[in-house]
Design an enzyme around this catalytic site. Structure first.
Site, PDB file in Angstrom:
ATOM      1  N   SER A   1      13.734  10.322  42.492  1.00 22.83           N
ATOM      2  CA  SER A   1      13.954   9.017  41.879  1.00 22.83           C
ATOM      3  C   SER A   1      12.892   8.037  42.393  1.00 22.83           C
ATOM      4  CB  SER A   1      15.375   8.531  42.170  1.00 22.83           C
ATOM      5  OG  SER A   1      15.725   7.460  41.334  1.00 22.83           O
TER       6      SER A   1
ATOM      7  N   ASP B   1      17.796  13.455  31.820  1.00 21.73           N
ATOM      8  CA  ASP B   1      17.874  12.325  32.740  1.00 21.73           C
ATOM      9  C   ASP B   1      17.952  11.011  31.961  1.00 21.73           C
ATOM     10  OD1 ASP B   1      17.535  10.410  34.729  1.00 21.73           O
ATOM     11  OD2 ASP B   1      16.034  11.581  35.803  1.00 21.73           O
TER      12      ASP B   1
ATOM     13  N   HIS C   1      19.434  13.464  36.280  1.00 19.71           N
ATOM     14  CA  HIS C   1      18.744  12.774  37.368  1.00 19.71           C
ATOM     15  C   HIS C   1      18.984  13.515  38.677  1.00 19.71           C
ATOM     16  CE1 HIS C   1      16.471   9.343  38.691  1.00 19.71           C
ATOM     17  NE2 HIS C   1      17.359   9.049  39.628  1.00 19.71           N
TER      18      HIS C   1
END
Length: 677
Positions: A494, A581, A613
């Protein structure tokens, strides 16, 4: 700094004294399915539920508390890992939530834990069978155990309306239609809706006090501040308020009267170093049990003598370990506790507070438990960034290492605003340490828990001071003679993936390579594609990275986007992405893969069509880390487990992308991104 370095020397001495031939531990010990995990007691304490593999995925099982685990029955047959589960207050149902292939559109399911199936598992009911809707649970009723209060964004994707949900029938009833940017609903002990949160387009949040149909603003925080209500006092006349509003830096616990708006300070960190951590309340007496604060580790301050005595008793039984009360009966007479540490694989015990009886239940990873003597200690450290700001971090040196000129992986956490790294057992850290790498985990500015100034210091500093906080950690390790300056890799997921790309693009001489896991490469497309239900956070996002609607904002975002600096990327890069995602879309990976490919740069690309994600399916995680350790070994020379199960090898082959075939078509709404090229 001398004291910190002395700690390093102590670690080096300890690890050198250990066997130099630390075995290469199978990656399945770290990333395969645990044998048993997530244990929970039924409200009456007669049953225990837990998750265990069923059909290759961790599913819910149940057994009587006095039965062996071999007698347990499977309750679910989900093909997707669950996002959490819990018992209803009367024990009639187990409820769980899950999405579809990582899209984060959660549905709520119910299953009868007493139901027995002739074959397979009992039927689960989807209580919110609506596509492309994210259900949120706001309140689990104790007065009516058949009731949940939930949010659904089926009417307007950006905002959640409030519904009551009857578990037994699935009946939904709209309680409040959200037409005014409501972002939260708060109920008192009597389960009466008392406070609603409203966030405007500037990110200012108001607490609205509800009297009948009237909503009155009683408290306000700016986009750079935070406040929340953790609970109410005994008679529901006042609520506890955790806030860093105004002149406060460290978030503090207050009591607030919603009618008079008067606030009274209750407590802040006795050490004056970190934000308020947690408030633990007795649901039966409605009194405080403890407060907690997390700096390097977590400190508990007990308000209830009985609980404190139980905690100290358990500490005496497990010296040097951390203890969590992970599940309990309604009356708190019986518990499941977790015992763990940085070098200790967790164990679960049943604890009877009346008899002080402790009965071992399970360890999630028993095979790893057998070799935990080879795990490495995690040490809190501090170092200064480029502007003198002190950065808290954790450092892990491989067992058996000399501590000199060691290859290092800088593991950067996600977020970035609010999350942080914590001390304790970490599967990725221990996996990397076993492969021969020291691991640095910096809690860079913008990380949560260290005060408002520290957190907001990251605003508009993506790729700048935030990146310096990471880079200066590398410099610190090199100056101390610990890191081999030619063998430092940056890795993260991330925001950590972004920091990986930024590290290779903006400080190309610092790193030998990078591993980017679901990281954004282009801040324009990142902001253009955030989930619709993140609308309330848009002002906060603009405050962090820049406003794409202004010329100055566009300038900041372009400079901070690694995509526009691919010419500077010269080191090998591994990119890992989930196709579904919703936060950092596949386009973020595709764009930079194409840009690097077209420049003749080295880039490897792993793409999972059934993930979002981050990877949650064990076969995908095993394949991802198999590729990661191979990549790292080729670049900085650590150890590599070449063999892998057939299904993992097959999945890795399926996920490995031929970069020559990657294409990307900009969406119609990407005007700003296109104009910036």
């Amino acid at each position: 700094m001398k004291k910190i370095f002395y700690v390093f020397l102590l670690i080096i001495g300890i690890t050198t004294a250990q066997a130099q031939d630390v075995p290469l531990l199978d990656r399945g010990l770290f990333f395969g399915n645990p044998e048993i995990s997530g244990g929970q007691l039924s409200p009456d304490g007669k049953w225990i539920s837990f998750t265990k593999e069923y059909g290759g995925i961790m599913n819910i099982w149940v057994k009587k508390i006095d039965e062996p685990f071999e007698k347990a029955r499977p309750l679910t047959d989900s093909k997707r890992p669950l996002n959490g589960y819990f018992w209803s207050e009367d024990g009639k149902y187990i409820l769980y939530v899950k999405d579809k292939n990582g899209d984060e559109n959660m549905n709520i399911f119910a299953v009868d834990p007493m139901a027995k199936a002739i074959t397979g598992v009992p039927e689960s009911r989807n209580l919110t069978p609506i596509n492309d809707v994210r259900a949120q649970i706001y309140m689990v009723s104790r007065k009516d155990p058949d009731l949940l209060m939930i949010g659904l964004n089926n009417r307007d994707k950006a905002w959640h309306d409030l519904y009551s949900l009857k578990i037994s029938t699935g009946e939904l009833k709209k309680i409040f239609e959200n037409t005014d940017r409501i972002t939260g609903y708060n109920f008192d002990w009597d389960e009466k809706l008392r406070i609603l949160n409203r966030t405007d387009d500037k990110g200012t949040t108001q607490f609205l006090y509800k009297e009948g149909d009237k909503l009155t603003p009683i408290y306000e925080t700016l986009v750079t501040e935070e406040a929340y209500i953790p609970n109410w006092n005994e008679d529901n006349s006042k609520f506890y308020l955790v806030t860093n509003n105004g002149n406060l830096d460290l978030s503090t616990l207050f009591m607030m009267d919603p009618k008079t708006k008067q606030t009274t300070k209750i407590e802040s960190d006795p050490k004056g170093k970190v934000d308020f951590g947690g408030l633990f309340m007795d649901r039966n007496t409605r009194k405080m049990i403890s407060t907690s604060y997390t700096g390097d580790k977590t400190d508990y301050y007990w308000k209830d003598k009985t609980w404190e005595a139980n905690y100290k008793f358990l500490q005496s039984k497990f010296p040097g370990r951390e203890i969590d009360f992970s599940s309990s009966t309604k009356d708190y007479s019986k518990f499941l506790i977790s015992v763990w540490g940085d070098q200790y694989v967790s164990e679960s015990y049943f604890f009877d507070t009346k008899t002080k009886q402790l009965i071992f239940q399970y360890t999630p990873r028993p095979e790893l438990k057998k070799v935990e003597k080879y795990l490495a200690p995690m040490t809190p450290i501090r170092y200064k960034s480029s502007d003198g700001l002190e950065i808290p971090a954790y450092f892990t040196l491989p067992a058996g290492s000399s501590g000199k000129n060691v290859p290092v992986v800088v593991l950067v956490h996600g977020g970035p605003k609010g999350p942080r790294d914590y001390w304790g057992y970490n599967s990725i850290v221990q996996f990397l340490a076993n492969r021969g790498y020291a691991v640095l985990q910096p809690n860079f500015r913008a990380s949560g828990g260290y005060g408002k100034k520290f957190q907001n210091a990251g605003d508009l500093q993506w790729g700048k001071l935030m990146q310096d906080d990471i880079t200066w950690g590398v410099k610190y390790l090199i100056e101390k003679g610990i890191a081999d300056k030619n063998k430092v890799v940056i890795m993260g997921g991330s925001y950590g993936g972004y920091a990986t790309l930024a590290g290779l693009a903006f400080t190309p001489d610092v790193y030998a390579a990078g591993v980017d896991i679901v990281g954004p490469s282009n801040l324009f497309t990142l902001l253009n594609s955030v989930p619709v239900y993140w609308e309330a956070a848009r002002a906060s996002l603009y405050g962090m990275v820049g406003d794409p609607n202004t010329e100055e904002g566009q300038k900041i975002m372009r400079a901070a986007s690694p995509l526009f600096s691919v010419d500077k990327i010269s080191k090998p890069l591994l990119i890992i992405q989930g196709a579904n995602d919703p936060r950092v879309k596949q386009a973020e990976a595709d764009q930079i893969v194409i840009a690097l490919r077209d420049k003749g740069k080295k880039v490897n690309y792993i793409l999972a069509d059934d993930e979002g994600h981050g990877f949650r399916k064990p076969v995908n995680s095993m394949a991802m880390y198999a590729e990661t350790e191979k990549f790292l070994s080729e670049v900085i020379g650590g150890r590599y487990q070449k063999d892998m199960p057939e299904n993992v090898a097959k999945r890795l082959k399926e996920m490995t992308v031929d970069i020559a075939k990657v294409t990307y078509t900009p969406a119609k709404n990407e005007k700003i991104a296109e104009a910036s090229k």
